[in-house]
Enzyme design. Sequence first.
Site: not given
Lengths: 315, 200
Positions: B84, B92-94
């Site tokens: 991620n 960041i993939c959040l």
Amino acid sequence: MGFDVTRFEGEVDEELVCPICSGVLEDPLQAPTCEHAFCRACIIEWISRQPTCPIDRQTITSAQLRPVPRILRNLLSRLCIVCDNASYGCSAMIKLDSLATHLAECEHNPKRPVPCEQGCGLIIPMDELKDHNCVREMRSVIHTQQQKMADFQKELAECRFTITELKREVHLVKEFMRAMRVSNPAMRSLADEMERDEVIQWSNSLTRARVTRWGGMISTPDDLLQAMIKRSLRDSGCPLNIVDDLMENCHERSWPPGLNSLETRQNNRRQYENYVCKRIPGKQAVVVLACENPHINEDMMAEPGLVMIFAHGVE
Amino acid sequence: MANNIAAQRIQREFKEVIKSDEVAKCAIRVELVNDNYTELKGEIAGPPDTPYEGGNFVLEIKVPETYPFNPPKVRFITKIWHPNISSVTGAICLDILRDQWAAAMTLRTVLLSLQALMAAAEPDDPQDAVVAKQYKDDQEMFRLTAKHWTAKYAGGPGGNPDFEMKIRRLTDMGVEEDQARVALSSYNWDLERATEQLFS
């Protein structure tokens, strides 16, 4: 947005802090079911971006927001806060609920309006007082007023132009009606009414005159004097259709029986005081209109009225 | 107004992190980058029982003027091998840093969420497709690679002599070390395929 926690006396309970701005709650509202409380400005701003509770993400709309319970409001109002103007020298510690009242009259408010004491008397914010220059301020006031005056003058000129136009039109309409009335009785009565109104309007525009010496009356004015009076009548706005008739009645030869000789005038002189007289502007002369003198005997009055010229004694 | 809230909030959150238990346990840290609280440096300790254990990961945190109505912009400065997190840019993939942001979240909760993300990757919502594929296809290979990256970039323990040797082979051919590591990691440390990709 809430009040900075560092402005408060002692520790502020976490429950009284807005989770959005992290200041002490200002004008708080709470979410309907989860009852999380926020400053009104903060939660409205947040909901405009995302219709959820910022803490637990339950769906809420701004219409569902409710005032917080009284106990929370009471706890907030009891907190002691330093004045907004602390950095300007105000040392007051105020209960949160009286902060607004204090701020309205706080002497240390740099924006408090004060009058200039150097002479111009202008009301200015206190912090601008030291850079204040009466002459400069006054110049700008004069400048704006001049601007306004110029605008008004322009407007006035426009109005004058419109009035002239309207007058011309009214004149044409009158001519038209005069031509019509000959053939149409309804038109005749309408025109008569308009003419009466016109006479009343004109007479209202004249000032009331008092004759102190009725003996100064010139009962046989010569042509030159008559022409002068006639011009004054016209200038005063006398309706043109009655000017000639009125001027006709300025000489004893056309006066009614009660006035047409020295002898009858002597007999009736007590009644002179009952006349409602109007001053012909700038002249020792009055006009006595029939419509304003219904109480006068027929032998003392003529249609549409009398013009009396005096050598002196008109006030 | 918004700007004012942002500074006030960050000041408070900064203190909150400094006083928190996690700092006491050396799990997270924040530092100021400038005086007006618009940029901070964050640090997360790699969570235990993960390939990141023992590493120390540095984050860039940019606070927008509209904070906390919009989330802070966070990315990894320290290179990291994670489904991620982009192995190239550190992006960041959040969800909470995007559409699931909520105004009540703080620097502390963001850092702890990132730590949790490191411990529990979401390969079905990847930021780095290559890493995610490896994570799904070959867990062990992923673990070794991530551990190697942690050792190399985040000061983690234990090198990997086999990986180091392969990298040296490529650097001897004139390839940049980081570039060589990315190529080898992407091809499950298959030297031939990595070489092919680098020189094609």
